[in-house]
Design an enzyme around this catalytic site. Structure first.
Site, short mmCIF file in Angstrom:
data_model
loop_
_atom_site.label_atom_id
_atom_site.label_comp_id
_atom_site.label_asym_id
_atom_site.label_seq_id
_atom_site.Cartn_x
_atom_site.Cartn_y
_atom_site.Cartn_z
N ASP A 123 77.24 43.14 43.21
CA ASP A 123 75.78 43.08 43.09
C ASP A 123 75.23 43.21 44.50
O ASP A 123 75.34 42.28 45.30
CB ASP A 123 75.39 41.73 42.46
CG ASP A 123 73.88 41.47 42.52
OD1 ASP A 123 73.13 42.40 42.89
OD2 ASP A 123 73.46 40.34 42.21
N LYS A 138 67.09 46.93 51.22
CA LYS A 138 67.30 47.62 49.93
C LYS A 138 66.01 48.29 49.47
O LYS A 138 66.04 49.30 48.78
CB LYS A 138 67.78 46.59 48.91
CG LYS A 138 68.06 47.15 47.53
CD LYS A 138 68.68 46.10 46.64
CE LYS A 138 68.71 46.49 45.20
NZ LYS A 138 69.31 45.43 44.37
N GLU A 157 71.25 46.69 36.89
CA GLU A 157 71.38 45.23 37.00
C GLU A 157 71.12 44.49 35.68
O GLU A 157 71.92 43.63 35.30
CB GLU A 157 70.47 44.70 38.12
CG GLU A 157 71.02 45.05 39.49
CD GLU A 157 70.00 44.92 40.62
OE1 GLU A 157 68.92 44.36 40.40
OE2 GLU A 157 70.30 45.40 41.73
N ASP A 173 64.65 40.57 34.87
CA ASP A 173 65.39 40.42 36.13
C ASP A 173 64.40 40.50 37.30
O ASP A 173 63.91 41.57 37.64
CB ASP A 173 66.43 41.56 36.20
CG ASP A 173 67.28 41.50 37.47
OD1 ASP A 173 67.00 40.65 38.34
OD2 ASP A 173 68.22 42.31 37.59
#
Ligand code: AMP
Length: 581
Positions: free
Chosen positions: A8, A70, A147, A170
C-alpha cells in the site's frame, strides 16, 4: 514462482504485507513499525532517509525532506533535495525500495515482484507513474490494484461465498474513493467506483493549521513562503491535534515561532471538536457526490447494502464516521485496522498470483472508474466544432475490456485523422483529462465518410491501448498511452534506476540509529540550555560510535540516548502516531 508482496503506497504512510499460512500478514520495517511514513529526506552527508527519520528531518529541516508527493504522481512536478532533483516517481521508488528491503530482511531472501495499490480514482498517468516507481525500485509490478478493491478483498476473501453488497469508503491522506462491491459464489465483483484525487486527511490538517494561524493574525500562504519552518512544525502540531480530536472534545494547539521552535511561552489556541467540524465541513461535503455517483452507477439502493466499510486513517475522525452513518443509515464496520487493510488486501491479491492455496477459489473483478474516449467534431448551425467528447469505454465498465467505435472523415480527400484521447465525464474535451494523441494516416483519397475503427483496450492495471484501423485497407495503427504519458519513458526509467542506485542510502541496520538522531535533533530545539548541552554530547557520542563502526559503543550510546529521549520527549511519538486505535 517468485514470492510476491502486497504494497500500500499511501500518501502519508505505506505498508507491505504477504500471504502466510495464517492469512495476510504485515511486515514490520527496520524500526519494528507496520507503517512507514511516505517521507523521503536527504541528510547533510547526502544520504537518503526514508520513513520516520525523514519525517523527523522534515521538522527541523523542511527543505531537506518531503512527504505527500503521491499527490503529484503522473505530473511534471519536481523537487530539489540536497544536490538532487526528484520526481514523484523517484521519491515513490525510494519508499518502495525501503519496503522491499524490509520484506527481504523478513524473508531472508530477495523479493522481486509486488502488487501495488493506488486510489481507484487514479488516472492513466498516475497509474503508469506508479508502475514506473516500482520498476525504479527494482520490483516487477504484477498488478496495480485499486485501494478500495484491496480493502474489500481483505474483508471479503474469507466469506466470498456469501451473497452481499459492500460499500467501501476510503479516505486516506490525500485521496477519497468509494466502491460498491458485490460478493457471490466466490467472486468479488466491483460494480462501481468513484472518487476525488484531491480530498483527504491532509486537507483537514491544512485547514486546521490555516484557521489557527488566522486566530493569531497570520495568513497561511504568506507564512509558508516566509517561514517554512514555522509551517512545517505547525502542521505537525495540527496533525497531532487532529488525531487528539478524534478521541477528545477539545485540545490545545501551540504555534511555533519563525524558526519552528516551541516553548512554554508559545502562542496557543484551544480548538474544540465542534469548531474543527465547522471549519472542515466544506471538505467533508465533498464526499457526497462521488458516493451518489457510485451508487447510481452500480444501480444499488441504500436498502440493498449489507455492509459499510471505512478505510484510510482519516476515517478515524468521528465527523467522518458520523457523516457516513448519516448518509447510509447504518454504522460502519471496522473490524480491521483502517491503516492496514489495504496492504492486507494487496497481499491476498499477491497470493492469488502466486496461486496460494488459501485463496485459489477467489475471483476478483474490477471496473474502469472513468469514461475513456476521443475528441470528435459536430456540425452546429453549419459550423464545424471540434471539441466534443465521444465516449468509447463508459465509466464503471468491468475490466479488462475492449470496445470499438467507428468514426469517419469529414472532408473529401482527407488522408488522415487525429485521434485525441481523453478521460473524464465532461461533454466537451476541455472538461476532461488529455491522455495522448496520434495520427491515423493512410486513408485512401475519396469522398468524405471514409471509415476508421477506433478500438480502446483497457487492461486489469487500468492501462489503456488505443488502436485505429482504416476500414477500407485494414491498416492498423496502435498507440499505447504510456508513450505519451507525462513522466518517464522506458529509457528514462533505466537512467532513473542508475541514478537512484548511485544515491547513498543508510545501511538498514543504521536506520534505527539515524531515526534516533533525528528525533534527538528535534528535541534539541525545544530543550533548555543545560539539557541541550547534555543532549548534544549524547548525539555526538552516538555519531562517533557510528563513524568508528564500534558495535559495543553504538549499543551503549544508543541505549543512553533512547532513555534520555523517552524521559524528555513530551509527545511519545510512537504512541501518538501509531497507537491510536
Ligand atoms: P492513510 O493514507 O490511509 O494512511 O491515511 C492517513 C491520513 O489519516 C492522514 O491524513 C492522517 O492524518 C489521518 N489519520 C490517521 N489517524 C487519524 C486519527 N486518529 N484521527 C484523524 N486522522 C487520522
Amino acid at each position: 514462482m517468485d514470492r510476491i508482496i502486497g504494497i500500500d503506497l499511501g500518501t502519508t504512510f505505506s505498508a507491505v504485507a504477504y500471504m502466510s499460512d495464517e492469512g495476510a500478514q504485515l511486515i514490520p520495517n527496520a524500526l519494528g513499525d507496520a507503517l512507514t511514513p511516505s517521507v523521503v529526506g536527504i541528510d547533510a552527508d547526502g544520504r537518503i532517509l526514508v520513513g520516520r527519520s525523514a519525517k523527523e528531518l522534515q521538522v527541523t529541516q523542511p527543505d531537506r525532506s518531503i512527504g505527500v508527493f503521491k499527490r503529484y504522481m503522473g505530473t511534471d512536478w519536481k523537487i530539489e533535495l540536497g544536490q538532487h532533483s526528484f520526481t514523484p516517481e523517484k521519491l515513490s521508488s525510494l519508499v518502495l525500495k525501503s519496503l522491499k528491503q524490509d520484506a527481504e530482511a523478513h524473508f531472508g531472501e530477495p523479493v522481486q515482484s509486488a502488487v501495488i495499490t493506488v486510489p481507484a480514482y487514479f488516472n492513466e498517468h498516475q497509474r503508469k507513474a506508479t508502475i514506473r516507481a516500482g520498476e525504479i525500485a527494482g520490483l516487477k509490478v504484477q498488478r496495480i490494484l485499486n485501494e478500495p478493491t484491496a480493502a474489500a478483498i481483505a474483508y471479503g476473501w474469507h466469506s466470498a461465498d456469501e451473497e452481499k453488497i459492500i460499500v467501501v469508503l476510503d479516505l486516506g491522506g490525500g485521496t477519497f474513493d468509494v466502491s460498491v462491491v458485490e460478493l457471490f459464489e466466490g467472486t468479488l465483483e466491483v460494480r462501481a467506483s468513484s472518487g476525488e484525487t484531491f480530498l483527504g486527511g491532509e486537507d483537514f490538517t491544512s485547514t486546521l493549521a490555516a484557521r489557527v494561524l488566522e486566530q493569531h493574525g497570520m495568513v497561511f500562504e504568506q507564512t509558508e513562503t516566509r517561514h517554512p519552518q514555522l509551517i512545517s512544525r505547525l502542521r505537525q502540531e495540527c496533525e497531532q491535534a487532529k488525531r487528539r480530536l478524534s478521541k477528545q472534545e477539545e485540545t490545545i494547539i501551540r504555534v511555533p515561532n519563525e524558526k519552528g521552535e516551541l516553548s512554554e511561552n508559545s502562542r496557543a489556541s484551544t480548538v474544540t471538536r465542534e469548531q474543527f467540524q465547522k471549519w472542515t465541513n466544506h471538505i467533508l461535503n465533498r464526499i457526497e457526490m462521488p458516493i451518489r455517483r457510485a451508487l447510481g452507477d452500480a444501480k444499488v439502493k441504500l436498502g440493498d447494502i449489507d455492509e459499510l466499510i471505512l478505510v484510510g486513517g482519516a476515517t478515524r475522525m468521528p465527523i467522518v464516521i458520523e457523516r457516513a452513518t448519516e448518509l447510509f443509515g447504518r454504522s460502519p464496520k471496522s473490524r480491521l485496522n483502517p491503516d492496514e487493510v489495504v496492504a492486507l488486501g494487496a497481499a491476498v491479491q499477491a497470493g492469488l498470483f502466486a496461486r496460494d492455496k488459501s485463496v485459489e477459489d477467489l475471483v476478483v473483478t474490477d471496473v474502469s472508474p472513468f469514461t475513456l474516449g476521443i475528441a470528435t467534431s459536430r456540425e452546429l448551425a453549419g459550423e464545424l466544432q471540434t471539441n466534443f467528447f465521444m465516449p468509447i469505454i463508459n465509466r464503471n465498465t468491468p475490466i479488462p475490456t475492449s470496445r470499438v467505435d467507428r468514426v469517419s472523415t469529414l472532408h473529401a480527400n482527407q488522408t488522415s485523422i487525429d485521434v485525441k484521447i481523453y478521460q473524464g465525464e465532461g461533454r466537451k474535451i476541455e472538461d476532461n483529462l488529455f491522455l495522448g494523441e496520434f495520427k491515423a494516416s493512410g486513408i485512401p483519397r475519396g469522398a468524405a465518410g471514409q471509415e476508421v475503427d477506433i478500438r480502446f483496450t483497457y487492461d486489469l492495471n487500468g492501462v489503456l491501448e488505443v488502436e485505429a484501423t482504416i476500414v477500407a485497407t485494414k491498416k492498423r495503427i496502435t498507440h499505447v498511452i504510456t508513450r505519451h504519458a507525462k513522466g518517464l519513458s522506458a529509457s528514462e526509467v533505466t537512467q532513473a534506476v542508475a541514478e537512484m542506485a548511485a544515491l547513498k542510502t543508510h545501511p538498514r541496520d543504521e536506520a534505527v540509529n539515524r531515526f534516533l538522531i533525528r528525533r534527538a535533533e528535534r528535541l534539541y530545539q525545544e530543550l533548555p540550555l543545560t539539557e541541550r548541552r547534555i543532549l548534544d554530547n549524547m548525539i555526538v557520542g552516538l555519531e562517533e560510535a557510528l563513524e568508528l563502526r564500534d558495535p559495543a559503543a553504538i549499543e551503549s550510546n544508543r541505549t543512553a540516548l533512547e532513555s534520555f529521549l523517552n524521559h524528555f520527549d513530551t509527545e511519545d511519538h510512537n504512541e501518538e502516531t501509531y497507537g491510536d486505535d
